[in-house]
Design a protein around this motif. Structure first.
Motif, PDB file in Angstrom:
ATOM      1  N   LEU A 278      46.892  31.623  45.696  1.00 16.33           N
ATOM      2  CA  LEU A 278      46.539  33.872  46.121  1.00 16.33           C
ATOM      3  C   LEU A 278      45.553  33.384  46.273  1.00 16.33           C
ATOM      4  O   LEU A 278      44.917  34.772  46.363  1.00 16.33           O
ATOM      5  N   LYS A 279      44.766  32.939  46.559  1.00 17.65           N
ATOM      6  CA  LYS A 279      43.095  33.157  46.827  1.00 17.65           C
ATOM      7  C   LYS A 279      43.539  33.687  48.383  1.00 17.65           C
ATOM      8  O   LYS A 279      42.267  34.934  48.446  1.00 17.65           O
ATOM      9  N   ASP A 280      44.204  33.622  48.918  1.00 18.26           N
ATOM     10  CA  ASP A 280      44.017  34.469  50.535  1.00 18.26           C
ATOM     11  C   ASP A 280      45.010  35.519  50.197  1.00 18.26           C
ATOM     12  O   ASP A 280      45.012  36.596  50.962  1.00 18.26           O
ATOM     13  N   THR A 281      45.564  36.202  48.546  1.00 11.70           N
ATOM     14  CA  THR A 281      46.019  37.508  48.610  1.00 11.70           C
ATOM     15  C   THR A 281      45.270  38.633  48.063  1.00 11.70           C
ATOM     16  O   THR A 281      44.385  38.829  47.727  1.00 11.70           O
ATOM     17  N   PRO A 282      45.197  39.644  49.409  1.00 12.57           N
ATOM     18  CA  PRO A 282      44.043  40.842  49.103  1.00 12.57           C
ATOM     19  C   PRO A 282      44.713  41.215  47.830  1.00 12.57           C
ATOM     20  O   PRO A 282      45.681  41.321  46.606  1.00 12.57           O
ATOM     21  N   ALA A 283      43.047  41.598  47.193  1.00  9.39           N
ATOM     22  CA  ALA A 283      43.023  42.453  45.908  1.00  9.39           C
ATOM     23  C   ALA A 283      43.460  43.283  45.689  1.00  9.39           C
ATOM     24  O   ALA A 283      43.193  44.288  46.175  1.00  9.39           O
ATOM     25  N   SER A 284      44.096  44.115  44.762  1.00  6.26           N
ATOM     26  CA  SER A 284      44.809  45.530  44.564  1.00  6.26           C
ATOM     27  C   SER A 284      45.387  45.656  42.766  1.00  6.26           C
ATOM     28  O   SER A 284      45.743  45.391  42.521  1.00  6.26           O
ATOM     29  N   THR A 285      45.012  46.812  42.411  1.00  6.06           N
ATOM     30  CA  THR A 285      46.091  47.268  41.127  1.00  6.06           C
ATOM     31  C   THR A 285      47.240  47.930  41.622  1.00  6.06           C
ATOM     32  O   THR A 285      47.431  47.126  42.142  1.00  6.06           O
ATOM     33  N   VAL A 291      41.238  46.384  46.510  1.00  7.80           N
ATOM     34  CA  VAL A 291      39.796  45.948  45.373  1.00  7.80           C
ATOM     35  C   VAL A 291      39.037  44.480  46.175  1.00  7.80           C
ATOM     36  O   VAL A 291      40.001  43.596  46.165  1.00  7.80           O
ATOM     37  N   GLU A 292      38.311  45.337  46.456  1.00  8.91           N
ATOM     38  CA  GLU A 292      37.311  43.995  47.153  1.00  8.91           C
ATOM     39  C   GLU A 292      36.593  43.228  45.348  1.00  8.91           C
ATOM     40  O   GLU A 292      35.320  43.555  45.332  1.00  8.91           O
ATOM     41  N   LEU A 293      36.464  41.926  46.043  1.00  7.51           N
ATOM     42  CA  LEU A 293      35.890  40.592  44.354  1.00  7.51           C
ATOM     43  C   LEU A 293      35.204  39.933  45.753  1.00  7.51           C
ATOM     44  O   LEU A 293      35.210  39.205  46.628  1.00  7.51           O
ATOM     45  N   HIS A 294      33.844  39.893  44.597  1.00  2.79           N
ATOM     46  CA  HIS A 294      33.152  39.186  45.098  1.00  2.79           C
ATOM     47  C   HIS A 294      32.536  38.125  43.987  1.00  2.79           C
ATOM     48  O   HIS A 294      32.737  38.972  42.940  1.00  2.79           O
ATOM     49  N   ALA A 295      31.795  37.046  44.553  1.00  3.72           N
ATOM     50  CA  ALA A 295      31.360  36.363  43.024  1.00  3.72           C
ATOM     51  C   ALA A 295      30.038  35.646  44.004  1.00  3.72           C
ATOM     52  O   ALA A 295      29.594  35.443  45.304  1.00  3.72           O
ATOM     53  N   ASN A 296      29.074  35.299  42.920  1.00  2.32           N
ATOM     54  CA  ASN A 296      27.715  34.789  43.222  1.00  2.32           C
ATOM     55  C   ASN A 296      27.767  33.350  42.714  1.00  2.32           C
ATOM     56  O   ASN A 296      27.572  33.261  41.386  1.00  2.32           O
TER      57      ASN A 296
END
Length: 297
Positions: A278-285, A291-296
């Motif tokens: 799943l990690k390279d699958t584009p995120a979308s509703t 949708v852009e996902l960001h993590a710190n």
């Protein structure tokens, strides 16, 4: 470490007949590893402490400087050998250890102690290392407090260089079912282990913010740290279960517990495989909006 430690005798899986017991520590890297213990010799050395003759001061300083140069060359060689596929933390921590080595508090103050108090080089180094570690222990921030372990690991490499000991950790002949059990592991040790395929590791020292724990997470190696006396309580080739998620180490598990953890291990591995897909699958509703996902982290 001696050459004899490089090989592990091939002991049948049924050879471990000790009593089963459980130890608790800090889960440093999630996952479950099942394998056989390989004990690493404790890094700390008993260094001689004596007063040198005034005529020998300059020669003693040169002996210290020679050990510092040797360790600097070793860290440089390790840095050059870090594979491109390795996590970026590996090179960063090696750079940190080189910075610690070159800091005047570690590279110059022992020279002053040799000259002013006529300590032998090992004594001067340990005296300064203990003073620096004590300062870090007084720091409230847990991450900064852990940096005292880095100072100790660098100083011990210099100490070993002066005493003619090898730095390289032992490399077993078969690795996939091996769990390393050590009093402590430095980032430099972990970088050497990157070339091998160990199942996991446990250490007596360290916390979840130690550099060793951070590297373990980047390598996806199940690990438990802060076990205190595991190195003394575990015997070579005993069967171990490392639960890095719960911070649990089970020694000589009975068949029922072993079977349960094998099921947990398979379930965890399957879940990680799903996440990797799943990690390279584009995120979308559900409506198809990107949708852009960001993590710190």
């Amino acid at each position: 470490m001696s050459q004899a430690e490089l090989d592990i005798p091939q002991i049948p899986a049924t050879a471990s007949t000790g009593a089963s017991f459980t130890l608790h520590g800090a889960g440093a890297s999630a996952g479950i590893a099942i394998g056989y213990a390989h004990l690493l010799t404790a890094a700390r050395l008993e260094a001689p402490r004596y007063e040198i003759d005034a005529r020998d001061v300059e020669a003693e300083i040169e002996r210290f400087d020679r050990a510092v140069r040797q360790v600097r060359d070793e860290l440089t060689a390790l840095h050059a050998a870090v594979p491109s596929s390795a996590p970026p933390e590996m090179a960063a921590f090696l750079n940190l250890h080189r910075m610690i080595l070159d800091d005047t508090m570690l590279s110059e103050v022992p020279r002053e102690l040799i000259r002013a108090r006529r300590y032998n080089a090992e004594w001067a180094l340990l005296h300064q290392m203990e003073a620096l570690v004590q300062r870090f222990e007084e720091v409230e921030d847990p991450y900064l407090r852990e940096r005292g372990a880095d100072v100790q690991q660098v100083a011990e490499r210099v100490l070993k260089a002066m005493m003619g000991s090898r730095h390289a950790p032992p490399v077993p002949g078969h690795e996939g079912d091996i769990i390393l059990v050590a009093h402590d592991l430095s980032p430099a040790d972990m970088i050497l282990f990157k070339q091998h395929n160990f199942a996991g590791f446990v250490t007596d020292l360290g916390g979840v913010t130690s550099h060793t724990a951070i590297i373990a997470r980047s390598l996806n190696l199940p690990a438990v740290v802060g076990m205190h006396h595991a190195r003394q309580m575990i015997r070579e080739r005993e069967l171990l279960i490392v639960d890095g998620t719960a911070g649990v180490l089970i020694v000589n598990p009975d068949p029922q517990v072993l079977g349960e953890y094998r099921l947990r291990q398979r379930a965890y591995d399957l879940e990680r495989q799903k996440l990797r897909r799943l990690k390279d699958t584009p995120a979308s509703t559900l409506e198809g909006v990107a949708v852009e996902l960001h993590a710190n982290i």
